[in-house]
Design a protein around this motif. Structure first.
Motif: not given
Length: 151
Positions: A126, A131-133, A136
Protein backbone atom coordinates in the motif's frame (compact mmCIF):
# COMPACT_ATOMS: atom_id res chain seq x y z
CA UNK A 1 -13.41 -3.06 23.02
CA UNK A 2 -16.74 -4.23 21.71
CA UNK A 3 -17.69 -6.82 19.15
CA UNK A 4 -20.48 -4.45 18.08
CA UNK A 5 -17.81 -2.19 16.59
CA UNK A 6 -16.89 -4.97 14.15
CA UNK A 7 -13.98 -6.52 16.00
CA UNK A 8 -13.77 -10.30 16.21
CA UNK A 9 -10.83 -10.58 18.54
CA UNK A 10 -8.11 -8.95 20.53
CA UNK A 11 -4.46 -9.64 19.69
CA UNK A 12 -2.23 -9.34 22.74
CA UNK A 13 1.52 -9.50 22.05
CA UNK A 14 2.86 -9.40 25.59
CA UNK A 15 0.82 -10.27 28.64
CA UNK A 16 2.04 -10.85 32.19
CA UNK A 17 0.67 -14.14 33.50
CA UNK A 18 -1.16 -12.55 36.41
CA UNK A 19 -3.19 -10.35 34.01
CA UNK A 20 -4.43 -13.21 31.82
CA UNK A 21 -7.58 -14.12 33.83
CA UNK A 22 -8.85 -10.53 33.91
CA UNK A 23 -8.25 -10.07 30.18
CA UNK A 24 -9.93 -13.41 29.39
CA UNK A 25 -12.96 -12.31 31.39
CA UNK A 26 -13.12 -8.89 29.72
CA UNK A 27 -12.76 -10.34 26.21
CA UNK A 28 -15.47 -12.94 26.84
CA UNK A 29 -17.79 -10.31 28.31
CA UNK A 30 -17.51 -8.34 25.05
CA UNK A 31 -17.76 -11.30 22.69
CA UNK A 32 -14.13 -11.13 21.57
CA UNK A 33 -11.66 -13.93 21.02
CA UNK A 34 -8.35 -13.50 22.77
CA UNK A 35 -5.38 -14.22 20.47
CA UNK A 36 -2.05 -14.52 22.26
CA UNK A 37 1.45 -14.26 20.82
CA UNK A 38 4.15 -16.89 21.27
CA UNK A 39 7.73 -16.12 20.24
CA UNK A 40 11.07 -17.92 20.18
CA UNK A 41 11.88 -15.71 23.18
CA UNK A 42 8.91 -16.84 25.28
CA UNK A 43 10.82 -17.79 28.44
CA UNK A 44 9.75 -21.36 29.18
CA UNK A 45 7.90 -24.29 27.63
CA UNK A 46 5.34 -23.89 30.40
CA UNK A 47 4.75 -20.26 29.33
CA UNK A 48 4.31 -21.34 25.71
CA UNK A 49 1.82 -24.04 26.76
CA UNK A 50 -0.14 -21.61 28.94
CA UNK A 51 -0.36 -19.03 26.15
CA UNK A 52 -1.24 -21.63 23.51
CA UNK A 53 -4.01 -23.13 25.63
CA UNK A 54 -5.45 -19.73 26.51
CA UNK A 55 -5.40 -18.39 22.95
CA UNK A 56 -8.69 -18.41 21.06
CA UNK A 57 -9.24 -18.35 17.32
CA UNK A 58 -5.59 -19.03 16.65
CA UNK A 59 -2.19 -18.95 18.31
CA UNK A 60 0.01 -16.25 16.79
CA UNK A 61 3.51 -17.70 16.43
CA UNK A 62 6.17 -15.06 15.75
CA UNK A 63 8.81 -16.64 13.52
CA UNK A 64 11.59 -14.57 15.07
CA UNK A 65 12.38 -12.90 18.36
CA UNK A 66 12.51 -9.22 17.55
CA UNK A 67 10.60 -6.66 15.54
CA UNK A 68 8.14 -7.56 12.84
CA UNK A 69 9.00 -6.90 9.23
CA UNK A 70 9.75 -8.65 5.99
CA UNK A 71 12.58 -11.16 5.75
CA UNK A 72 14.11 -13.28 3.02
CA UNK A 73 13.24 -16.65 4.53
CA UNK A 74 11.76 -18.44 7.49
CA UNK A 75 14.08 -20.21 9.94
CA UNK A 76 13.65 -24.01 9.96
CA UNK A 77 13.23 -23.94 13.75
CA UNK A 78 9.73 -22.54 13.13
CA UNK A 79 8.72 -26.07 12.09
CA UNK A 80 9.68 -27.33 15.56
CA UNK A 81 7.66 -24.54 17.23
CA UNK A 82 4.59 -25.40 15.13
CA UNK A 83 4.89 -29.07 16.00
CA UNK A 84 5.15 -28.33 19.73
CA UNK A 85 2.18 -25.98 19.64
CA UNK A 86 0.06 -28.62 17.92
CA UNK A 87 1.01 -31.07 20.66
CA UNK A 88 -0.19 -28.63 23.32
CA UNK A 89 -3.38 -27.24 21.78
CA UNK A 90 -5.99 -27.89 19.10
CA UNK A 91 -6.15 -24.17 18.37
CA UNK A 92 -4.89 -23.36 14.85
CA UNK A 93 -1.39 -21.91 14.57
CA UNK A 94 -0.71 -18.89 12.36
CA UNK A 95 2.85 -17.71 11.75
CA UNK A 96 3.84 -14.08 11.33
CA UNK A 97 6.85 -11.77 11.60
CA UNK A 98 8.88 -11.97 8.43
CA UNK A 99 6.29 -13.53 6.14
CA UNK A 100 6.30 -11.54 2.93
CA UNK A 101 5.40 -13.80 0.04
CA UNK A 102 3.85 -17.01 -1.22
CA UNK A 103 7.09 -19.02 -1.05
CA UNK A 104 7.37 -18.45 2.69
CA UNK A 105 3.65 -19.08 3.16
CA UNK A 106 3.91 -22.37 1.26
CA UNK A 107 6.83 -23.48 3.45
CA UNK A 108 5.06 -22.53 6.66
CA UNK A 109 1.94 -24.42 5.56
CA UNK A 110 4.06 -27.48 4.70
CA UNK A 111 5.38 -27.37 8.26
CA UNK A 112 1.81 -27.65 9.53
CA UNK A 113 0.66 -24.11 10.31
CA UNK A 114 -2.93 -23.34 9.43
CA UNK A 115 -2.26 -19.74 8.38
CA UNK A 116 0.20 -16.92 7.87
CA UNK A 117 0.23 -13.26 8.85
CA UNK A 118 1.98 -10.75 6.63
CA UNK A 119 1.14 -7.26 7.87
CA UNK A 120 4.42 -5.58 6.89
CA UNK A 121 4.27 -6.87 3.31
CA UNK A 122 0.69 -5.66 2.95
CA UNK A 123 1.59 -2.27 4.41
CA UNK A 124 4.53 -1.98 1.99
CA UNK A 125 2.29 -2.84 -0.98
CA UNK A 126 0.00 0.00 0.00
CA UNK A 127 2.66 2.50 1.06
CA UNK A 128 4.89 2.15 -2.01
CA UNK A 129 2.04 2.57 -4.48
CA UNK A 130 1.38 5.70 -6.45
CA UNK A 131 -2.28 5.87 -5.46
CA UNK A 132 -4.72 4.43 -2.99
CA UNK A 133 -6.38 2.40 -5.75
CA UNK A 134 -3.06 0.92 -6.93
CA UNK A 135 -2.09 0.15 -3.34
CA UNK A 136 -5.36 -1.64 -2.65
CA UNK A 137 -4.97 -3.63 -5.89
CA UNK A 138 -1.44 -4.68 -4.91
CA UNK A 139 -2.61 -5.63 -1.42
CA UNK A 140 -5.40 -7.75 -2.89
CA UNK A 141 -2.96 -9.47 -5.28
CA UNK A 142 -0.59 -10.28 -2.42
CA UNK A 143 -3.41 -11.58 -0.22
CA UNK A 144 -4.67 -13.80 -3.07
CA UNK A 145 -1.18 -15.18 -3.72
CA UNK A 146 -0.75 -16.01 -0.02
CA UNK A 147 -4.14 -17.68 0.20
CA UNK A 148 -3.40 -19.77 -2.88
CA UNK A 149 -0.03 -20.76 -1.42
CA UNK A 150 -1.58 -22.19 1.74
CA UNK A 151 -4.69 -23.72 0.14
Amino acid sequence: MRAEAGAAGLLVPDLPEEQLPALQHAAAAHGLELVLLVTPATPTAEDVQRLARASQGFVYLASVAGPTGERQGVAPKVADHIEKLHAWTDTPVCVGFGVSGPEQARQIRAWGAEGVICGSALARALGESGSKEEGLRKMAELARSLREAIS
